[in-house]
Design a protein around this motif. Structure first.
Motif, PDB file in Angstrom:
ATOM      1  N   ASP A 557       0.830  -1.215   0.000  1.00  0.00           N
ATOM      2  CA  ASP A 557       0.000   0.000   0.000  1.00  0.00           C
ATOM      3  C   ASP A 557       0.856   1.254   0.000  1.00  0.00           C
ATOM      4  OD1 ASP A 557       1.073  -0.115   2.494  1.00  0.00           O
ATOM      5  OD2 ASP A 557      -0.810   0.235   3.583  1.00  0.00           O
ATOM      6  N   HIS A 558       2.117   1.134  -0.409  1.00  0.00           N
ATOM      7  CA  HIS A 558       2.997   2.298  -0.355  1.00  0.00           C
ATOM      8  C   HIS A 558       4.035   2.236  -1.470  1.00  0.00           C
ATOM      9  CE1 HIS A 558       5.280  -0.816   1.783  1.00  0.00           C
ATOM     10  NE2 HIS A 558       6.350  -0.199   1.324  1.00  0.00           N
ATOM     11  N   VAL A 559       4.628   3.401  -1.751  1.00  0.00           N
ATOM     12  CA  VAL A 559       5.742   3.528  -2.686  1.00  0.00           C
ATOM     13  C   VAL A 559       6.827   4.359  -2.011  1.00  0.00           C
ATOM     14  CG1 VAL A 559       4.345   3.318  -4.767  1.00  0.00           C
ATOM     15  CG2 VAL A 559       4.710   5.576  -3.746  1.00  0.00           C
ATOM     16  N   LEU A 560       7.970   4.441  -2.647  1.00  0.00           N
ATOM     17  CA  LEU A 560       9.085   5.254  -2.139  1.00  0.00           C
ATOM     18  C   LEU A 560       9.333   6.382  -3.127  1.00  0.00           C
ATOM     19  CD1 LEU A 560      11.481   2.314  -1.147  1.00  0.00           C
ATOM     20  CD2 LEU A 560       9.794   3.486   0.300  1.00  0.00           C
ATOM     21  N   LEU A 561       9.000   7.621  -2.731  1.00  0.00           N
ATOM     22  CA  LEU A 561       9.202   8.780  -3.600  1.00  0.00           C
ATOM     23  C   LEU A 561      10.647   9.235  -3.509  1.00  0.00           C
ATOM     24  CD1 LEU A 561       5.952  10.832  -2.885  1.00  0.00           C
ATOM     25  CD2 LEU A 561       6.436   9.346  -4.832  1.00  0.00           C
ATOM     26  N   LEU A 565      12.074  12.903  -9.145  1.00  0.00           N
ATOM     27  CA  LEU A 565      10.716  12.813  -9.700  1.00  0.00           C
ATOM     28  C   LEU A 565      10.365  11.380 -10.103  1.00  0.00           C
ATOM     29  CD1 LEU A 565      10.512  16.059 -11.894  1.00  0.00           C
ATOM     30  CD2 LEU A 565       9.696  15.698  -9.561  1.00  0.00           C
ATOM     31  N   THR A 566      10.813  10.420  -9.337  1.00  0.00           N
ATOM     32  CA  THR A 566      10.437   9.027  -9.559  1.00  0.00           C
ATOM     33  C   THR A 566       9.867   8.453  -8.273  1.00  0.00           C
ATOM     34  OG1 THR A 566      12.640   8.192  -8.968  1.00  0.00           O
ATOM     35  CG2 THR A 566      12.211   8.641 -11.318  1.00  0.00           C
ATOM     36  N   ALA A 567       9.114   7.366  -8.446  1.00  0.00           N
ATOM     37  CA  ALA A 567       8.580   6.610  -7.308  1.00  0.00           C
ATOM     38  C   ALA A 567       8.920   5.147  -7.543  1.00  0.00           C
ATOM     39  CB  ALA A 567       7.071   6.795  -7.188  1.00  0.00           C
ATOM     40  N   ASP A 582      -0.822   4.706 -12.233  1.00  0.00           N
ATOM     41  CA  ASP A 582      -0.758   4.561 -13.682  1.00  0.00           C
ATOM     42  C   ASP A 582      -1.217   5.822 -14.393  1.00  0.00           C
ATOM     43  OD1 ASP A 582       0.279   2.027 -13.668  1.00  0.00           O
ATOM     44  OD2 ASP A 582      -1.657   1.022 -13.755  1.00  0.00           O
ATOM     45  N   VAL A 583      -2.130   6.576 -13.755  1.00  0.00           N
ATOM     46  CA  VAL A 583      -2.610   7.830 -14.342  1.00  0.00           C
ATOM     47  C   VAL A 583      -1.657   8.971 -14.019  1.00  0.00           C
ATOM     48  CG1 VAL A 583      -4.507   9.484 -14.391  1.00  0.00           C
ATOM     49  CG2 VAL A 583      -4.996   7.039 -14.239  1.00  0.00           C
ATOM     50  N   LEU A 584      -1.155   9.000 -12.789  1.00  0.00           N
ATOM     51  CA  LEU A 584      -0.356  10.131 -12.316  1.00  0.00           C
ATOM     52  C   LEU A 584       1.089  10.074 -12.800  1.00  0.00           C
ATOM     53  CD1 LEU A 584      -0.085  12.636 -10.511  1.00  0.00           C
ATOM     54  CD2 LEU A 584       0.184  11.106  -8.537  1.00  0.00           C
ATOM     55  N   ALA A 585       1.593   8.912 -13.141  1.00  0.00           N
ATOM     56  CA  ALA A 585       2.997   8.771 -13.529  1.00  0.00           C
ATOM     57  C   ALA A 585       3.125   7.764 -14.663  1.00  0.00           C
ATOM     58  CB  ALA A 585       3.834   8.339 -12.325  1.00  0.00           C
ATOM     59  N   ASP A 586       4.276   7.821 -15.320  1.00  0.00           N
ATOM     60  CA  ASP A 586       4.579   6.894 -16.408  1.00  0.00           C
ATOM     61  C   ASP A 586       5.514   5.806 -15.882  1.00  0.00           C
ATOM     62  OD1 ASP A 586       3.132   8.465 -18.226  1.00  0.00           O
ATOM     63  OD2 ASP A 586       4.889   9.746 -18.588  1.00  0.00           O
ATOM     64  N   VAL A 587       5.270   4.569 -16.334  1.00  0.00           N
ATOM     65  CA  VAL A 587       6.146   3.471 -15.925  1.00  0.00           C
ATOM     66  C   VAL A 587       7.465   3.593 -16.683  1.00  0.00           C
ATOM     67  CG1 VAL A 587       6.447   0.963 -15.866  1.00  0.00           C
ATOM     68  CG2 VAL A 587       4.199   1.957 -15.407  1.00  0.00           C
ATOM     69  N   GLU A 588       8.545   3.654 -15.912  1.00  0.00           N
ATOM     70  CA  GLU A 588       9.877   3.803 -16.519  1.00  0.00           C
ATOM     71  C   GLU A 588      10.590   2.461 -16.661  1.00  0.00           C
ATOM     72  OE1 GLU A 588      13.331   6.042 -14.583  1.00  0.00           O
ATOM     73  OE2 GLU A 588      12.559   7.467 -16.073  1.00  0.00           O
ATOM     74  N   THR A 594       9.063  -1.751  -9.530  1.00  0.00           N
ATOM     75  CA  THR A 594       8.595  -0.927 -10.648  1.00  0.00           C
ATOM     76  C   THR A 594       8.938   0.524 -10.368  1.00  0.00           C
ATOM     77  OG1 THR A 594       6.768  -2.451 -11.021  1.00  0.00           O
ATOM     78  CG2 THR A 594       6.609  -0.289 -12.045  1.00  0.00           C
ATOM     79  N   VAL A 595       9.514   1.195 -11.362  1.00  0.00           N
ATOM     80  CA  VAL A 595       9.891   2.601 -11.228  1.00  0.00           C
ATOM     81  C   VAL A 595       8.920   3.450 -12.044  1.00  0.00           C
ATOM     82  CG1 VAL A 595      11.691   4.324 -11.585  1.00  0.00           C
ATOM     83  CG2 VAL A 595      12.307   1.996 -10.875  1.00  0.00           C
TER      84      VAL A 595
END
Length: 853
Positions: A557-561, A565-567, A582-588, A594-595
């Motif tokens: 339920d969490h990510v690392l910002l 400008l990556t998570a 998926d809407v707020l950021a692009d998968v790198e 997953t970055v």
């Protein structure tokens, strides 16, 4: 000798079937389900159907190599042959103990499938099978043997035959028949043949050695050389046509030491382990791949969420769209084709049926997403295991030389489910944690179905086996090539003990001290796989899911910002969090972690979807284990500050802004010339471009416009999930008629027995039915009624002819119970139930003859 021991040998296959018990008939119908489609009326019809060419070929295709070799040997043996003669053709003079041990099972299998009938001293191969397997100039025998002496000399002059006898040192006879018998006796006498060949020139023996294993035919000139003349004079080579000679079968068998085959294979080749890993490593590796398979399917259908590629006119996916999908999934094209086909087989993907037909997710996909991860995996695994669509053939050609496309027609291979299940069963028979050599798996499948595949590795079953090993690994059924615990449960082969192959090829747990005698080990082929009922499949899938569930990673339920400008998502994310990211950021990048990268475009995409800047700040603060970096906060605020400052509507299109300086800047920019803008008012610009083009054009210039409705409200451009109408998953194409269940078998056998009783039971001769000549009994209506009424009083059983509403005529044996209103109610021995028949459909009636003591 008692009368029971002096049983008369059956004169036909029908009589042989008549002597079988119900268990043997059930085994026959289970092994050859095409024989009860539809149910035969009696045993004579069953025997006729069992001897048809199509049915015999199908039965031969399902024989293992040794059983097929036994049938081939019987085809070159004298008819009828005894058991010892057939065994000698397989075991040879050396009496191979492995052949001796495997022979009873092979003969029993041929009897069970009604390919061989008769007692041990009068074995007969079904005529159609003999025609298929016996040697002929047009169709050489797999044994490499040629015709017998009697067959090869059929057109030879009597004088020439007598000359051969003289040259061979045999006395002449008075007729050709006895001369051929004398020559045959010489060639089948090992001692006399050894003496004859001992006197042969070495060059002549060299000629025989070149023909002995086949083909048995050779070419000669009009003036044969001395070495050939010596053989021709003594009948060791016989002319069959001008310039052609043949090695007689009896001579070849002597030179082969009595063996019909150059290499007899009584034992199946062992499946060789390629490597061994700890079971825990196998299970965790397979579980990781299983989760990756779920993520791949989700990524595929998310990419097609708003409508996927168009459907080709001939059906299927274009090569260009398959390549685009492979790039999106970051996999090779054959792997992308496998995932696309798997989603289709599971009912998650289909065409929408619109005028501009496209592929899209089905409503079942949304239901699938709500299942636990283990439940989603079992849905995919069972669809793959039982499906007949085969992704491996994509890119090949069909019979009309058309390219086979993904999701297109022509991809069904009916043998696929059986091969997949058998390959996994062979893996289950290895010790836990052991992977198998693909070549040894292919060799085993070739042995088990010898006639279906060629000896090359390019036949369909070999390719299906190799695809199975690869696809099972991709799907997470195997890990590092070894079958996982949840994979064992999926095929019903759960066991924690070391596996060992038994006579039937199945897995059996045994103690460390258990030893099997060598001559009994693994010479019995695997029984044909029996289809599992939907309940059994569901139960196996549930067990597999329970074993897999603890090994799958828990969603986070969490990510690392991070400040760049990556998570970073250190594992799989819970669905609401993943959908928002998926809407707020692009998968790198993807992998174990997953970055995601935040860009002005991705933030604007979230704002277009109806999120405000405060919503985005709150979302990131709630789900980040690290503080929200200041650059990310500035990025969101900067994009939000400019978002919606310009408004675009549909007048053809217009731009509205309260700040006329911004509109002046747009008009002054050379990049806006293609939009053909003009000022309508200090705060309004009109354009000839449509709103979508204008929106993208201004965004490419660095502005952040928002679309608005006719009422002036901001349009929320949330992605629209396109779904097909409800669709069912594609039905597998069966490999012939399905194997009957126990209930159907019992009913079919009762019907066949009763029908046979009706067709074979003697009846009292009458003027209307003088004998059992195959015709229906014929009596007048009055005679029929009188006989029926009398049978009700006496309890007699009658033989009747009956024509149903479709005009089909049949014979039946009935015991009338009552006759009234133009109908007779009777116990029908043919159907084994009480039925009511209209009297006007009864052609005639006759009483059954008294049973003989």
């Amino acid at each position: 000798m008692s009368s029971d021991e002096k049983q008369v040998a059956p004169r036909s296959l029908a009589e042989a079937l008549r002597a079988k018990d119900d268990g043997s008939l059930a085994a026959l119908l289970r092994a050859r389900p095409d024989l009860i489609t539809p149910v035969p009326t009696d045993l004579t019809q069953l025997a006729t159907r069992a001897g048809t060419r199509a049915s015999v070929i199908r039965a031969l295709e399902r024989l293992d190599r040794f059983t097929l070799q036994a049938a081939e040997a019987l085809a070159v043996a004298p008819e009828p042959a005894d058991r010892e003669t057939l065994l000698a053709l397989l075991a040879g003079d050396e009496n191979d103990p492995a052949v001796v041990g495997a022979f009873p099972h092979a003969l029993a299998a041929l009897r069970e499938q009604a390919l061989v009938w008769g007692p041990d001293d009068r074995l007969r191969l079904v005529r159609t099978a003999r025609e298929l397997l016996a040697p002929s100039p047009q169709h050489p025998s797999p044994t490499g043997l040629g015709p017998t002496v009697a067959e090869a000399t059929a057109g030879m002059s009597p004088g020439r035959i007598q000359e051969i006898l003289t040259a061979a040192g045999l006395p002449t006879t008075h007729d050709a028949v006895s001369a051929v018998a004398s020559l045959t006796a010489l060639f089948t006498d090992r001692a006399r043949m050894a003496d004859l060949l001992a006197a042969a020139p070495p060059d002549s023996l060299d000629v025989l050695s070149r023909l002995v294993w086949g083909p048995p035919y050779g070419q000669v000139t009009a003036e044969p050389a001395a070495r050939l003349r010596w053989l021709l004079d003594r009948g060791l080579l016989l002319p069959t046509a001008p310039g052609t000679v043949v090695l007689p079968r009896e001579v070849a068998l002597h030179l082969r030491a009595g063996r019909a085959h150059r290499s007899t294979e009584p034992l199946p080749p062992a499946v060789e382990p390629a490597a061994t890993h700890r079971p825990q490593v196998v299970d965790t590796t397979a579980a990781g791949q299983a989760y990756t398979s779920l993520a791949t399917i989700e990524e595929l259908l998310k990419d097609w969420d708003e409508g996927g590629p168009t459907v080709l006119r001939a059906g299927g996916l274009s090569v260009r769209d398959l390549k685009r999908t492979a790039v999106a999934l970051d996999v090779p094209e054959p792997v992308a084709a496998f995932w696309v086909e798997l989603a289709y087989a599971a009912g998650l993907l289909a065409s929408d049926g619109e005028a501009d037909e496209r592929y899209a997710a089905t409503p079942a996909y949304d239901e699938w997403l709500e299942l636990p991860a283990a439940g989603r995996w079992t849905r995919l695994a069972t669809a793959w295991l039982s499906g007949t669509r085969t992704a491996g053939v994509i890119g090949g050609r069909d019979t009309k030389e058309r390219t086979l496309a993904a999701l297109g027609p022509g991809l069904d291979r009916s043998a696929a489910p059986e091969v997949r299940h058998r390959v996994l069963t062979l893996l289950a028979a290895l010790p836990e944690g052991a992977s198998a050599s693909p070549d040894s798996v292919v060799a085993r499948l070739h042995w088990e179905r010898a006639l279906r595949g060629a000896a090359s590795s390019d036949d369909l079953r070999a390719r299906l086996a190799r695809w199975t090993l690869s696809e099972a690994e991709s799907l997470g059924i195997t890990g590092r090539g070894a079958l996982s615990a949840h994979g064992r449960a999926l095929i019903g082969a759960e066991s924690s003990a070391p596996a060992r192959e038994t006579d039937s090829g199945a897995e059996q747990a045994s103690g460390p001290g258990d030893k099997l005698p060598v001559h009994h080990h693994r010479h019995h082929p695997a029984p044909p796989p029996q289809p599992r009922s939907p309940a059994e499949l569901a139960s196996a899938a549930a067990r597999a899911g329970k074993l897999l569930a603890p090994l799958l990673p828990e969603p986070l339920d969490h990510v690392l910002l991070q400040a760049d400008l990556t998570a970073v998502a250190p594992g799989p994310l819970q669905r609401p969090l993943a959908d928002t990211l998926d809407v707020l950021a692009d998968v790198e990048s993807k992998g174990g972690a997953t970055v995601y990268r935040f860009t002005p475009g991705s933030v604007r995409r979230a704002l277009d979807a109806g999120r405000s800047a405060s919503d985005l700040h709150a979302f990131l603060s709630e789900h980040s284990r690290t503080p929200v970096p200041q650059p990310l906060t500035y990025l969101i605020d900067d994009v939000a500050r400019r978002h919606g400052h310009l408004r675009i509507g549909s007048a053809s299109a217009y731009v509205r802004c309260d700040d006329d300086a911004v509109l002046n800047e747009i008009l002054a920019d050379k990049r806006s010339q293609g939009l053909r803008l003009r000022r309508l008012a200090p705060t309004v610009l009109a354009a000839q471009a449509d709103p979508a083009t204008l929106l993208e054009g201004l965004r490419s210039m660095g502005f952040a416009p928002a679309a608005e409705s006719a009422e002036g409200d901001v349009l929320i451009t949330r992605a629209h999930a396109h779904r097909t109408p409800p669709r069912t998953a594609p039905e597998p194409v069966p490999d012939g008629p399905p194997s009957p269940d126990t209930t159907l078998l019992g009913a079919a056998i009762r019907a066949i027995r009763a029908g046979d009783l009706a067709s074979t039971t003697p009846h009292k001769p009458t003027a209307a039915a003088p004998g059992r000549n195959g015709t229906l009994p014929r009596t007048t209506s009055a005679e029929t009624l009188a006989t029926m009424q009398a049978a009700v009083l006496t309890g007699d059983t009658l033989w009747i002819g009956y024509v149903n509403a479709e005009g089909s005529a049949s014979q039946r044996v009935i015991a009338p119970i009552k006759v009234e209103g133009g109908f007779v109610t009777a116990y029908d021995h043919t159907a084994d139930e009480v039925r009511t028949y209209p009297l006007h459909r009864v052609t005639g009636v006759a009483e059954l003859a008294d049973e003989q003591a």
